[in-house]
Scaffold this active site. Sequence first.
Site, PDB file in Angstrom:
ATOM      1  N   TRP A   7     -64.211  -2.698 -38.481  1.00 40.97           N
ATOM      2  CA  TRP A   7     -65.073  -1.608 -38.948  1.00 40.97           C
ATOM      3  C   TRP A   7     -64.584  -1.007 -40.256  1.00 40.97           C
ATOM      4  O   TRP A   7     -65.173  -0.088 -40.778  1.00 40.97           O
ATOM      5  CB  TRP A   7     -65.155  -0.511 -37.885  1.00 40.97           C
ATOM      6  CG  TRP A   7     -63.837  -0.199 -37.268  1.00 40.97           C
ATOM      7  CD1 TRP A   7     -62.912   0.689 -37.738  1.00 40.97           C
ATOM      8  CD2 TRP A   7     -63.280  -0.776 -36.091  1.00 40.97           C
ATOM      9  NE1 TRP A   7     -61.814   0.701 -36.927  1.00 40.97           N
ATOM     10  CE2 TRP A   7     -62.008  -0.181 -35.899  1.00 40.97           C
ATOM     11  CE3 TRP A   7     -63.727  -1.737 -35.172  1.00 40.97           C
ATOM     12  CZ2 TRP A   7     -61.188  -0.531 -34.819  1.00 40.97           C
ATOM     13  CZ3 TRP A   7     -62.906  -2.065 -34.112  1.00 40.97           C
ATOM     14  CH2 TRP A   7     -61.657  -1.470 -33.950  1.00 40.97           C
ATOM     15  N   ARG A   8     -63.486  -1.518 -40.768  1.00 44.97           N
ATOM     16  CA  ARG A   8     -62.953  -0.965 -42.008  1.00 44.97           C
ATOM     17  C   ARG A   8     -63.477  -1.722 -43.206  1.00 44.97           C
ATOM     18  O   ARG A   8     -63.520  -2.943 -43.196  1.00 44.97           O
ATOM     19  CB  ARG A   8     -61.433  -1.048 -42.017  1.00 44.97           C
ATOM     20  CG  ARG A   8     -60.783   0.076 -41.290  1.00 44.97           C
ATOM     21  CD  ARG A   8     -59.292   0.068 -41.542  1.00 44.97           C
ATOM     22  NE  ARG A   8     -58.677   1.136 -40.760  1.00 44.97           N
ATOM     23  CZ  ARG A   8     -57.375   1.250 -40.565  1.00 44.97           C
ATOM     24  NH1 ARG A   8     -56.557   0.369 -41.105  1.00 44.97           N
ATOM     25  NH2 ARG A   8     -56.897   2.239 -39.852  1.00 44.97           N
ATOM     26  N   GLU A  40     -65.731   4.968 -34.320  1.00 47.91           N
ATOM     27  CA  GLU A  40     -65.069   6.209 -33.919  1.00 47.91           C
ATOM     28  C   GLU A  40     -65.467   6.628 -32.507  1.00 47.91           C
ATOM     29  O   GLU A  40     -64.639   7.102 -31.740  1.00 47.91           O
ATOM     30  CB  GLU A  40     -65.377   7.339 -34.915  1.00 47.91           C
ATOM     31  CG  GLU A  40     -64.688   7.195 -36.260  1.00 47.91           C
ATOM     32  CD  GLU A  40     -63.168   7.200 -36.163  1.00 47.91           C
ATOM     33  OE1 GLU A  40     -62.620   7.670 -35.138  1.00 47.91           O
ATOM     34  OE2 GLU A  40     -62.523   6.716 -37.110  1.00 47.91           O
ATOM     35  N   TYR A  74     -66.032   5.845 -19.894  1.00 37.92           N
ATOM     36  CA  TYR A  74     -66.547   7.111 -20.436  1.00 37.92           C
ATOM     37  C   TYR A  74     -67.993   6.962 -20.873  1.00 37.92           C
ATOM     38  O   TYR A  74     -68.317   7.040 -22.062  1.00 37.92           O
ATOM     39  CB  TYR A  74     -65.682   7.591 -21.600  1.00 37.92           C
ATOM     40  CG  TYR A  74     -64.357   8.179 -21.176  1.00 37.92           C
ATOM     41  CD1 TYR A  74     -64.291   9.098 -20.141  1.00 37.92           C
ATOM     42  CD2 TYR A  74     -63.185   7.835 -21.819  1.00 37.92           C
ATOM     43  CE1 TYR A  74     -63.086   9.654 -19.751  1.00 37.92           C
ATOM     44  CE2 TYR A  74     -61.965   8.383 -21.442  1.00 37.92           C
ATOM     45  CZ  TYR A  74     -61.925   9.290 -20.406  1.00 37.92           C
ATOM     46  OH  TYR A  74     -60.733   9.833 -20.032  1.00 37.92           O
ATOM     47  N   TYR A 116     -62.978  16.215 -34.075  1.00 37.12           N
ATOM     48  CA  TYR A 116     -62.235  15.065 -34.604  1.00 37.12           C
ATOM     49  C   TYR A 116     -63.168  14.059 -35.280  1.00 37.12           C
ATOM     50  O   TYR A 116     -62.955  13.655 -36.424  1.00 37.12           O
ATOM     51  CB  TYR A 116     -61.426  14.335 -33.503  1.00 37.12           C
ATOM     52  CG  TYR A 116     -61.075  12.954 -33.981  1.00 37.12           C
ATOM     53  CD1 TYR A 116     -60.071  12.781 -34.914  1.00 37.12           C
ATOM     54  CD2 TYR A 116     -61.830  11.843 -33.602  1.00 37.12           C
ATOM     55  CE1 TYR A 116     -59.790  11.532 -35.448  1.00 37.12           C
ATOM     56  CE2 TYR A 116     -61.563  10.590 -34.121  1.00 37.12           C
ATOM     57  CZ  TYR A 116     -60.548  10.444 -35.044  1.00 37.12           C
ATOM     58  OH  TYR A 116     -60.302   9.219 -35.585  1.00 37.12           O
ATOM     59  N   ASP A 176     -56.302  13.363 -34.455  1.00 37.00           N
ATOM     60  CA  ASP A 176     -56.431  12.692 -33.159  1.00 37.00           C
ATOM     61  C   ASP A 176     -55.061  12.669 -32.487  1.00 37.00           C
ATOM     62  O   ASP A 176     -54.116  13.288 -32.959  1.00 37.00           O
ATOM     63  CB  ASP A 176     -56.965  11.264 -33.360  1.00 37.00           C
ATOM     64  CG  ASP A 176     -55.925  10.392 -34.015  1.00 37.00           C
ATOM     65  OD1 ASP A 176     -55.040  10.919 -34.704  1.00 37.00           O
ATOM     66  OD2 ASP A 176     -55.973   9.163 -33.821  1.00 37.00           O
ATOM     67  N   CYS A 215     -38.437   4.340 -36.329  1.00 34.10           N
ATOM     68  CA  CYS A 215     -38.195   5.288 -37.414  1.00 34.10           C
ATOM     69  C   CYS A 215     -37.624   4.631 -38.680  1.00 34.10           C
ATOM     70  O   CYS A 215     -37.878   5.088 -39.791  1.00 34.10           O
ATOM     71  CB  CYS A 215     -37.278   6.403 -36.957  1.00 34.10           C
ATOM     72  SG  CYS A 215     -37.988   7.382 -35.612  1.00 34.10           S
ATOM     73  N   CYS A 254     -40.246   3.816 -41.115  1.00 32.58           N
ATOM     74  CA  CYS A 254     -41.231   4.860 -41.432  1.00 32.58           C
ATOM     75  C   CYS A 254     -41.047   5.387 -42.862  1.00 32.58           C
ATOM     76  O   CYS A 254     -39.944   5.731 -43.272  1.00 32.58           O
ATOM     77  CB  CYS A 254     -41.099   6.013 -40.445  1.00 32.58           C
ATOM     78  SG  CYS A 254     -42.241   7.365 -40.770  1.00 32.58           S
ATOM     79  N   CYS A 256     -38.139  13.794 -41.709  1.00 30.74           N
ATOM     80  CA  CYS A 256     -38.758  14.017 -40.405  1.00 30.74           C
ATOM     81  C   CYS A 256     -37.811  14.875 -39.574  1.00 30.74           C
ATOM     82  O   CYS A 256     -36.718  14.446 -39.214  1.00 30.74           O
ATOM     83  CB  CYS A 256     -39.019  12.688 -39.702  1.00 30.74           C
ATOM     84  SG  CYS A 256     -39.647  12.879 -38.025  1.00 30.74           S
ATOM     85  N   THR A 272     -59.633   8.600 -14.100  1.00 22.77           N
ATOM     86  CA  THR A 272     -58.725   9.483 -14.822  1.00 22.77           C
ATOM     87  C   THR A 272     -58.177  10.563 -13.912  1.00 22.77           C
ATOM     88  O   THR A 272     -56.996  10.887 -13.958  1.00 22.77           O
ATOM     89  CB  THR A 272     -59.460  10.163 -15.992  1.00 22.77           C
ATOM     90  OG1 THR A 272     -60.059   9.159 -16.774  1.00 22.77           O
ATOM     91  CG2 THR A 272     -58.499  10.959 -16.825  1.00 22.77           C
TER      92      THR A 272
END
Length: 365
Positions: free
Chosen positions: A38-39, A55, A100, A138, A156, A215, A218, A224, A316
């Site tokens: 979808w990008r 989304e 959902y 969001y 998110d 990390c 990153c 951080c 859930t």
Amino acid sequence: MSPKSARKAKSEPVQSAGSARPTLLLQWYDWHRRRLPWRAAPGETSDPYRVWLSEIMLQQTTVKAVGPYFEKFVARWPDVTALGRASQDDVLRMWAGLGYYSRARNLYACAVAVTREHGGSFPDTEEGLRALPGIGPYTAAAIAAIAFDRHTMPVDGNIERVVSRLFAVEDELPQAKPLIQQLAATLLANSRAGDSAQALMDLGASICTPKKPACSLCPLNEDCTARLQSTQETFPRKAPKKSGTLRRGAAFVVTRGEELLVRSRPEKGLLGGMTEVPGSDWLAGQDDAAAKLQAPDLKGLSRWQRKMGVVTHVFTHFPLELVVYTARAVGRTRAPEGMRWVPVATLADEALPNVMRKVIAHALD
DNA sequence: CATGCGTGGGG
DNA sequence: TCCCCAAGCAT
């Protein structure tokens, strides 16, 4: 002469790191961005329809699970007006298995609204998007930033995690949301808002993971706060959630030749609008005998046969245990009010939630 | 603001 | 096995 005037031999570039972060983030993103269906490719304009569809599907759902559904949807409905011309039932059938299900109903309602009230084009502001069904804070911000390059930062679960670690936010979620929103906005580049957001999401998905964050890889590791304290994995702070109480019920699988008796669930609530086999209520502490009393009433039915074992499923907010009864109906047995016969061969095309697929598989096994 | 709302995968 | 979680929204 104040002590402050004492100069360090080499002044530290503590360059209010806040301003360096957006750039570091985008540089990282330009090298490590994920390729997703979808990008838009770098430099290409993104399609608001595909951004919106992805989304919605990605709400509380993994990229891996969404992939095939996204492809199916865009192949069948290439734009929002095509989706708006479909029926809700077609949409539910295509959505079956993704979970959902109110998302699917809202997806359809949103497509209809965009088609009829916005001339087939999505609103290009957060406020306009927010007014559409299924689009919350969001998703409105995400579409505005990614599809329309609006200067806004969607927050998110990934971004909550990254930001809460970066700034060692001690407040618990969800109370900390406003603070995290504010801190997240400091990571927005002056241009490329959508890329800033997607960079943080990719970072959260691939580096700043819930457990064992990498990390050392990153781009923001130098400042951080959580990492400096070696407390990365303890963020974000949140209260442990309680698991629900086991509920029990019975499901009744009636066959008539190569057909199966089904009905539709009420539009709202659990598995709203989805197809199911007739069954009892699902209640905590219900015993099998009570559940069996709720069997459908048909003429010309063989004896109910209890299948050995149970079907278990975890929603859930509660686990479910179903006992399954089977029976055969003769010749032209009529379906009771509100129920219908469907060919077993086409069950795959029905709007069957996974719990019902488990029941049917167990019964016909 | 808390709760209801699916499902599959990972540690 | 069990628990946590994954690009939240509606009420």
